[in-house]
Motif scaffolding. Structure first.
Motif, PDB file in Angstrom:
ATOM      1  N   ALA A  93       0.818  -1.209   0.000  1.00 27.07           N
ATOM      2  CA  ALA A  93       0.000   0.000   0.000  1.00 27.07           C
ATOM      3  C   ALA A  93       0.854   1.262   0.000  1.00 27.07           C
ATOM      4  CB  ALA A  93      -0.927  -0.001   1.211  1.00 27.07           C
ATOM      5  N   ALA A  94       2.115   1.142   0.389  1.00 25.97           N
ATOM      6  CA  ALA A  94       3.009   2.307   0.459  1.00 25.97           C
ATOM      7  C   ALA A  94       4.398   1.884  -0.014  1.00 25.97           C
ATOM      8  CB  ALA A  94       3.073   2.827   1.895  1.00 25.97           C
ATOM      9  N   PRO A  95       5.196   2.832  -0.514  1.00 26.56           N
ATOM     10  CA  PRO A  95       6.532   2.495  -1.008  1.00 26.56           C
ATOM     11  C   PRO A  95       7.394   1.746   0.008  1.00 26.56           C
ATOM     12  CG  PRO A  95       5.954   4.700  -1.714  1.00 26.56           C
ATOM     13  CD  PRO A  95       4.859   4.248  -0.786  1.00 26.56           C
ATOM     14  N   THR A  96       7.284   2.084   1.285  1.00 30.08           N
ATOM     15  CA  THR A  96       8.117   1.420   2.291  1.00 30.08           C
ATOM     16  C   THR A  96       7.763  -0.057   2.462  1.00 30.08           C
ATOM     17  OG1 THR A  96       6.578   2.173   4.010  1.00 30.08           O
ATOM     18  CG2 THR A  96       8.543   3.525   3.599  1.00 30.08           C
ATOM     19  N   GLU A  97       6.585  -0.456   1.981  1.00 29.51           N
ATOM     20  CA  GLU A  97       6.139  -1.846   2.117  1.00 29.51           C
ATOM     21  C   GLU A  97       6.563  -2.705   0.923  1.00 29.51           C
ATOM     22  OE1 GLU A  97       1.933  -1.755   2.518  1.00 29.51           O
ATOM     23  OE2 GLU A  97       1.944  -0.583   4.374  1.00 29.51           O
ATOM     24  N   ARG A  98       7.106  -2.108  -0.111  1.00 28.90           N
ATOM     25  CA  ARG A  98       7.360  -2.834  -1.355  1.00 28.90           C
ATOM     26  C   ARG A  98       8.559  -3.765  -1.237  1.00 28.90           C
ATOM     27  NH1 ARG A  98       6.662   2.467  -5.335  1.00 28.90           N
ATOM     28  NH2 ARG A  98       4.409   2.735  -4.962  1.00 28.90           N
ATOM     29  N   ALA A  99       8.347  -5.006  -1.652  1.00 30.34           N
ATOM     30  CA  ALA A  99       9.427  -5.994  -1.658  1.00 30.34           C
ATOM     31  C   ALA A  99       9.996  -6.184  -3.059  1.00 30.34           C
ATOM     32  CB  ALA A  99       8.919  -7.332  -1.126  1.00 30.34           C
ATOM     33  N   VAL A 100       9.159  -6.071  -4.078  1.00 26.44           N
ATOM     34  CA  VAL A 100       9.572  -6.289  -5.468  1.00 26.44           C
ATOM     35  C   VAL A 100       9.285  -5.017  -6.256  1.00 26.44           C
ATOM     36  CG1 VAL A 100       9.223  -7.659  -7.549  1.00 26.44           C
ATOM     37  CG2 VAL A 100       9.099  -8.761  -5.305  1.00 26.44           C
ATOM     38  N   TRP A 101      10.325  -4.507  -6.922  1.00 26.14           N
ATOM     39  CA  TRP A 101      10.230  -3.236  -7.637  1.00 26.14           C
ATOM     40  C   TRP A 101      10.426  -3.455  -9.144  1.00 26.14           C
ATOM     41  CZ3 TRP A 101       9.984   1.684  -5.064  1.00 26.14           C
ATOM     42  CH2 TRP A 101      10.034   1.606  -3.665  1.00 26.14           C
ATOM     43  N   PRO A 102       9.383  -3.308  -9.947  1.00 29.26           N
ATOM     44  CA  PRO A 102       9.580  -3.284 -11.401  1.00 29.26           C
ATOM     45  C   PRO A 102      10.315  -2.001 -11.796  1.00 29.26           C
ATOM     46  CG  PRO A 102       7.256  -3.617 -10.802  1.00 29.26           C
ATOM     47  CD  PRO A 102       7.975  -3.161  -9.567  1.00 29.26           C
ATOM     48  N   HIS A 103      11.120  -2.054 -12.851  1.00 31.59           N
ATOM     49  CA  HIS A 103      11.736  -0.819 -13.324  1.00 31.59           C
ATOM     50  C   HIS A 103      11.259  -0.438 -14.724  1.00 31.59           C
ATOM     51  CE1 HIS A 103      14.686  -3.730 -15.040  1.00 31.59           C
ATOM     52  NE2 HIS A 103      14.849  -2.828 -15.975  1.00 31.59           N
ATOM     53  N   GLU A 104      10.333  -1.231 -15.288  1.00 32.69           N
ATOM     54  CA  GLU A 104       9.723  -0.911 -16.568  1.00 32.69           C
ATOM     55  C   GLU A 104       8.211  -1.121 -16.454  1.00 32.69           C
ATOM     56  OE1 GLU A 104      11.322  -3.389 -19.607  1.00 32.69           O
ATOM     57  OE2 GLU A 104      13.389  -2.729 -19.323  1.00 32.69           O
ATOM     58  N   ALA A 105       7.451  -0.360 -17.240  1.00 34.05           N
ATOM     59  CA  ALA A 105       6.022  -0.602 -17.351  1.00 34.05           C
ATOM     60  C   ALA A 105       5.795  -1.813 -18.258  1.00 34.05           C
ATOM     61  CB  ALA A 105       5.318   0.626 -17.919  1.00 34.05           C
ATOM     62  N   ILE A 106       4.583  -2.337 -18.239  1.00 35.05           N
ATOM     63  CA  ILE A 106       4.273  -3.538 -19.024  1.00 35.05           C
ATOM     64  C   ILE A 106       3.045  -3.292 -19.904  1.00 35.05           C
ATOM     65  CG2 ILE A 106       5.313  -5.127 -17.366  1.00 35.05           C
ATOM     66  CD1 ILE A 106       1.588  -5.047 -17.475  1.00 35.05           C
ATOM     67  N   HIS A 107       2.911  -4.103 -20.936  1.00 41.08           N
ATOM     68  CA  HIS A 107       1.738  -4.089 -21.797  1.00 41.08           C
ATOM     69  C   HIS A 107       0.730  -5.096 -21.235  1.00 41.08           C
ATOM     70  CE1 HIS A 107       3.643  -1.694 -25.013  1.00 41.08           C
ATOM     71  NE2 HIS A 107       4.749  -2.340 -24.679  1.00 41.08           N
ATOM     72  N   PRO A 108      -0.432  -4.666 -20.795  1.00 37.74           N
ATOM     73  CA  PRO A 108      -1.392  -5.591 -20.182  1.00 37.74           C
ATOM     74  C   PRO A 108      -1.761  -6.772 -21.070  1.00 37.74           C
ATOM     75  CG  PRO A 108      -2.073  -3.315 -19.836  1.00 37.74           C
ATOM     76  CD  PRO A 108      -0.917  -3.279 -20.788  1.00 37.74           C
ATOM     77  N   GLU A 109      -1.860  -6.533 -22.390  1.00 34.88           N
ATOM     78  CA  GLU A 109      -2.234  -7.624 -23.289  1.00 34.88           C
ATOM     79  C   GLU A 109      -1.183  -8.729 -23.284  1.00 34.88           C
ATOM     80  OE1 GLU A 109      -1.900  -4.480 -24.130  1.00 34.88           O
ATOM     81  OE2 GLU A 109      -3.956  -3.763 -24.494  1.00 34.88           O
ATOM     82  N   GLN A 110       0.087  -8.332 -23.277  1.00 34.44           N
ATOM     83  CA  GLN A 110       1.157  -9.332 -23.267  1.00 34.44           C
ATOM     84  C   GLN A 110       1.164 -10.109 -21.954  1.00 34.44           C
ATOM     85  OE1 GLN A 110       4.995  -7.775 -24.374  1.00 34.44           O
ATOM     86  NE2 GLN A 110       6.093  -9.599 -23.684  1.00 34.44           N
ATOM     87  N   ALA A 111       0.952  -9.410 -20.844  1.00 36.14           N
ATOM     88  CA  ALA A 111       0.883 -10.099 -19.548  1.00 36.14           C
ATOM     89  C   ALA A 111      -0.291 -11.067 -19.519  1.00 36.14           C
ATOM     90  CB  ALA A 111       0.769  -9.080 -18.422  1.00 36.14           C
ATOM     91  N   GLY A 112      -1.412 -10.654 -20.091  1.00 32.64           N
ATOM     92  CA  GLY A 112      -2.581 -11.524 -20.132  1.00 32.64           C
ATOM     93  C   GLY A 112      -2.341 -12.772 -20.955  1.00 32.64           C
ATOM     94  N   GLU A 113      -1.658 -12.621 -22.076  1.00 32.98           N
ATOM     95  CA  GLU A 113      -1.342 -13.786 -22.915  1.00 32.98           C
ATOM     96  C   GLU A 113      -0.442 -14.760 -22.170  1.00 32.98           C
ATOM     97  OE1 GLU A 113       0.403 -12.151 -26.390  1.00 32.98           O
ATOM     98  OE2 GLU A 113      -1.488 -11.310 -27.169  1.00 32.98           O
ATOM     99  N   VAL A 343      14.222   4.009  -9.564  1.00 31.67           N
ATOM    100  CA  VAL A 343      12.980   3.272  -9.316  1.00 31.67           C
ATOM    101  C   VAL A 343      12.445   3.553  -7.919  1.00 31.67           C
ATOM    102  CG1 VAL A 343      12.019   0.951  -9.059  1.00 31.67           C
ATOM    103  CG2 VAL A 343      13.511   1.466 -10.987  1.00 31.67           C
ATOM    104  N   GLU A 344      13.320   3.554  -6.929  1.00 32.74           N
ATOM    105  CA  GLU A 344      12.868   3.738  -5.547  1.00 32.74           C
ATOM    106  C   GLU A 344      12.469   5.182  -5.249  1.00 32.74           C
ATOM    107  OE1 GLU A 344      15.717   2.010  -2.904  1.00 32.74           O
ATOM    108  OE2 GLU A 344      15.232  -0.033  -3.537  1.00 32.74           O
ATOM    109  N   SER A 345      12.815   6.094  -6.155  1.00 37.64           N
ATOM    110  CA  SER A 345      12.354   7.481  -6.001  1.00 37.64           C
ATOM    111  C   SER A 345      11.057   7.713  -6.766  1.00 37.64           C
ATOM    112  CB  SER A 345      13.429   8.455  -6.484  1.00 37.64           C
ATOM    113  OG  SER A 345      13.636   8.324  -7.880  1.00 37.64           O
ATOM    114  N   GLY A 346      10.500   6.654  -7.341  1.00 40.93           N
ATOM    115  CA  GLY A 346       9.221   6.757  -8.026  1.00 40.93           C
ATOM    116  C   GLY A 346       9.305   6.796  -9.528  1.00 40.93           C
ATOM    117  N   GLY A 347      10.500   6.683 -10.096  1.00 42.72           N
ATOM    118  CA  GLY A 347      10.649   6.734 -11.545  1.00 42.72           C
ATOM    119  C   GLY A 347      10.604   5.368 -12.193  1.00 42.72           C
ATOM    120  N   LEU A 348      10.513   5.367 -13.502  1.00 41.16           N
ATOM    121  CA  LEU A 348      10.568   4.153 -14.313  1.00 41.16           C
ATOM    122  C   LEU A 348      11.483   4.404 -15.496  1.00 41.16           C
ATOM    123  CD1 LEU A 348       6.842   2.943 -14.551  1.00 41.16           C
ATOM    124  CD2 LEU A 348       8.692   1.810 -13.305  1.00 41.16           C
ATOM    125  N   LEU A 349      12.021   3.344 -16.054  1.00 46.81           N
ATOM    126  CA  LEU A 349      12.809   3.445 -17.271  1.00 46.81           C
ATOM    127  C   LEU A 349      11.940   3.070 -18.462  1.00 46.81           C
ATOM    128  CD1 LEU A 349      16.182   1.801 -16.160  1.00 46.81           C
ATOM    129  CD2 LEU A 349      15.526   4.202 -16.097  1.00 46.81           C
TER     130      LEU A 349
END
Length: 372
Positions: A93-113, A343-349
């Motif tokens: 629910a908050a950044p301090t609780e995060r255990a796994v950090w993605p560094h890229e966004a994803i395409h929902p259709e590809q994840a669904g496939e 990533v931990e400052s809220g950014g993405l690549l």
């Protein structure tokens, strides 16, 4: 980041890698491209196909659940990590609780496939790769395990040297679990499979899909090599690209091929159509990756944007694809600490920003969901 991509949810602490009963291809089958047919369409037949392979000695199922220490050596580089079922049933629910950090966004259709494919296969066919800076005590535990005799040891068909230790001792498992609990890790490879894990967990809560197969590598111990993924831009114009870079205030200079390639480092990019060569020094890469600067500051300034972006894992491949109508952008290798800080400052690549290598051969460790 375009509107076709989203950020997948964050798994919450504690970070948990759970034991599972691994399914493994026989050593002579690991790394063999022909073995991929065991995981090919129709996906609903994969479980039966692998059962048949076990009967024929082409694959083997472990005798009992374990957490696995997997070490592989490829091209002179050795990588070692813990392989287990990553619990994904809790959301942060908050950044301090995060255990796994993605560094890229994803395409929902590809994840669904991918989710549909894994559901039909009833299998996690390969671990996603996670990286972290583990505590010293965890490295001591892993080193002690690696000093023992491996349960499996072989050279696979792709030339990777594999060593695997099954961790089953309850006290040892408890120690590893306690040391992992507060860890935070970055997804190195498998963003879309990670998102597929989350989708399957939401669809099947309280089942084996509450976890997904993962390998956790300590970048302080046996680091993965972090390389750049270069770009070619079909339909773009090199002079326009150079002009857009200049409008950002970057230091742009024209050189011959040798000097340009020699200047490719942590602070410079190279733009070329293989005839003309330019080095570009953005001058402000302390808090921004070069690949982000390219996409956010340069490509957005082009009056005629490229038709698409093509990706290349080596300079040679990018240059082979370059021409007067398809300029290449050669990027410096990113730095792990910089990526994690962004990533931990809220950014993405941007998509395809990093290349963590080497990846393990397919078929070393798989997780059957009907036996989890």
């Amino acid at each position: 980041m375009d509107s076709a991509t989203i950020v997948p949810p964050y798994v919450a602490k504690p970070l948990e890698l759970l034991p599972f009963r691994a399914l493994m291809l026989a050593p002579g089958r690991v790394g063999d491209p022909a073995s991929a047919r065991a995981l090919a369409r129709p996906y609903r037949d994969v479980a039966d196909r692998l059962t048949e392979w076990i009967a024929r000695g082409r694959a083997v199922a472990d005798t009992a659940p374990a957490l696995y220490l997997h070490e592989y050596t490829s091209g002179g580089l050795t990588v070692r990590g813990l392989v287990g079922a990553l619990r994904v049933s809790r959301r942060a629910a908050a950044p301090t609780e995060r255990a796994v950090w993605p560094h890229e966004a994803i395409h929902p259709e590809q994840a669904g496939e991918l989710a549909d494919r894994m559901a039909q296969m009833s299998l996690n066919p390969a671990p996603i790769l996670l990286v972290h800076h583990g505590p010293e005590r965890l490295r001591e535990v892993i080193t002690a395990i690696a000093e023992g005799t491996p349960d499996w040891r072989y050279l696979d068909r792709a030339g990777q040297r594999q060593r695997i230790w099954a961790i089953r001792d309850a006290e040892q498992l408890a120690r590893v679990s306690a040391l992992l609990a507060t860890s935070r890790c970055l997804i190195a490879d498998g963003h879309h499979r990670y998102a597929a894990y989350l989708r399957l967990q939401e669809q099947h809560p309280g089942t084996a899909w509450d976890a997904g197969l993962a390998m956790l590598v300590d970048q302080y111990d046996t680091p993965l090599f972090l390389g750049a993924i270069h770009r070619t831009l079909p339909g773009a114009d090199l002079p326009a690209l150079v002009g857009a870079a200049r409008t950002t205030g970057a230091d742009v200079a024209r050189h011959d091929r040798v000097r340009a390639l020699g200047a490719l480092d942590s602070t410079h990019l190279v733009l070329t159509d293989r005839t003309d060569w330019y080095t570009v020094g953005p001058g402000d890469l302390d808090h921004q990756a070069a690949v982000s600067w390219l996409h956010e500051q340069v490509l957005t300034r082009l009056a005629d944007p490229p038709k698409r972006v093509d990706y290349h894992h080596s300079v040679d491949d990018a240059l082979a694809a370059a021409s007067d109508s398809t300029p290449a952008v050669l990027l410096p290798s990113p730095d792990f600490k910089q990526v994690r800080a962004i990533v931990e400052s809220g950014g993405l690549l941007p998509e395809k920003a990093t290349s963590f290598q080497p990846k393990p051969s397919l078929g070393v460790l798989m997780r059957p969901m009907n036996d989890a």
